[in-house]
Design a protein around this motif. Structure first.
Motif, short mmCIF file in Angstrom:
data_model
loop_
_atom_site.label_atom_id
_atom_site.label_comp_id
_atom_site.label_asym_id
_atom_site.label_seq_id
_atom_site.Cartn_x
_atom_site.Cartn_y
_atom_site.Cartn_z
N ASN A 84 2.61 46.96 -3.12
CA ASN A 84 1.37 46.20 -3.29
C ASN A 84 0.33 46.61 -2.26
O ASN A 84 0.66 46.89 -1.10
N VAL A 85 -0.92 46.61 -2.68
CA VAL A 85 -2.02 46.89 -1.76
C VAL A 85 -2.02 45.80 -0.69
O VAL A 85 -1.88 44.61 -1.01
N PRO A 86 -2.13 46.18 0.60
CA PRO A 86 -2.10 45.14 1.63
C PRO A 86 -3.34 44.26 1.60
O PRO A 86 -4.42 44.70 1.20
N LYS A 87 -3.15 43.04 2.02
CA LYS A 87 -4.28 42.13 2.23
C LYS A 87 -4.78 42.42 3.65
O LYS A 87 -4.02 42.32 4.61
N ILE A 88 -6.05 42.78 3.75
CA ILE A 88 -6.59 43.22 5.03
C ILE A 88 -7.63 42.23 5.52
O ILE A 88 -8.54 41.83 4.78
N THR A 89 -7.49 41.85 6.78
CA THR A 89 -8.49 41.04 7.47
C THR A 89 -8.89 41.83 8.71
O THR A 89 -8.04 42.28 9.47
N ALA A 90 -10.19 42.01 8.88
CA ALA A 90 -10.67 42.75 10.04
C ALA A 90 -11.88 42.04 10.62
O ALA A 90 -12.68 41.46 9.88
N GLY A 91 -11.98 42.07 11.93
CA GLY A 91 -13.13 41.44 12.55
C GLY A 91 -13.03 41.43 14.06
O GLY A 91 -12.05 41.88 14.64
N GLU A 92 -14.06 40.89 14.65
CA GLU A 92 -14.12 40.80 16.11
C GLU A 92 -13.13 39.75 16.61
O GLU A 92 -13.02 38.66 16.04
N VAL A 93 -12.42 40.09 17.66
CA VAL A 93 -11.54 39.12 18.32
C VAL A 93 -12.46 38.20 19.13
O VAL A 93 -13.16 38.65 20.03
N VAL A 94 -12.47 36.92 18.78
CA VAL A 94 -13.40 36.00 19.43
C VAL A 94 -12.75 35.18 20.54
O VAL A 94 -13.45 34.55 21.33
N ALA A 95 -11.43 35.20 20.64
CA ALA A 95 -10.72 34.55 21.73
C ALA A 95 -9.35 35.17 21.85
O ALA A 95 -8.71 35.49 20.85
#
Length: 104
Positions: A84-95
């Motif tokens: 299965n295609v992975p579920k990807i979450t990407a973004g700035e680490v805010v803490a």
């Protein structure tokens, strides 16, 4: 710092050890050579799920790691083990907080 989280579901349980070994021997060394690399973690969960977390200085570097991971999966012929295609979450680490004692 930027993070990319990839959640892989439906992993062939009979090949989970193979995937883990190949990640350690092939993908992690490749990612660690990228500019801005700050860390990589692979989490083996129950029910055929694995999650990876990559940490980089910039969003461009984090996104490049996703491209490299996808290419690596094809090169290693792991599509059947990770169907299965992975579920990807990407973004700035805010803490975040660490004690500096990460160990593998």
């Amino acid at each position: 710092m930027y993070a990319t989280v990839r959640r892989y579901e439906g992993i062939d349980k009979n090949r989970a050890d193979e995937v883990t070994k190949k990640v350690g021997e092939g993908l992690m060394p490749r990612l660690s050579k990228l500019p801005g690399f700050n860390g990589y973690f692979l989490i083996g969960a129950e029910e055929g799920v694995m999650t990876s977390i990559g940490l980089f200085d910039t969003s461009q570097q984090a996104h490049e790691s996703t491209r490299i991971a996808a290419t690596w999966l094809r090169e290693e012929n792991l599509e059947a083990a990770l169907p299965n295609v992975p579920k990807i979450t990407a973004g700035e680490v805010v803490a975040h907080e660490t004690n500096g004692a990460f160990k593998s």
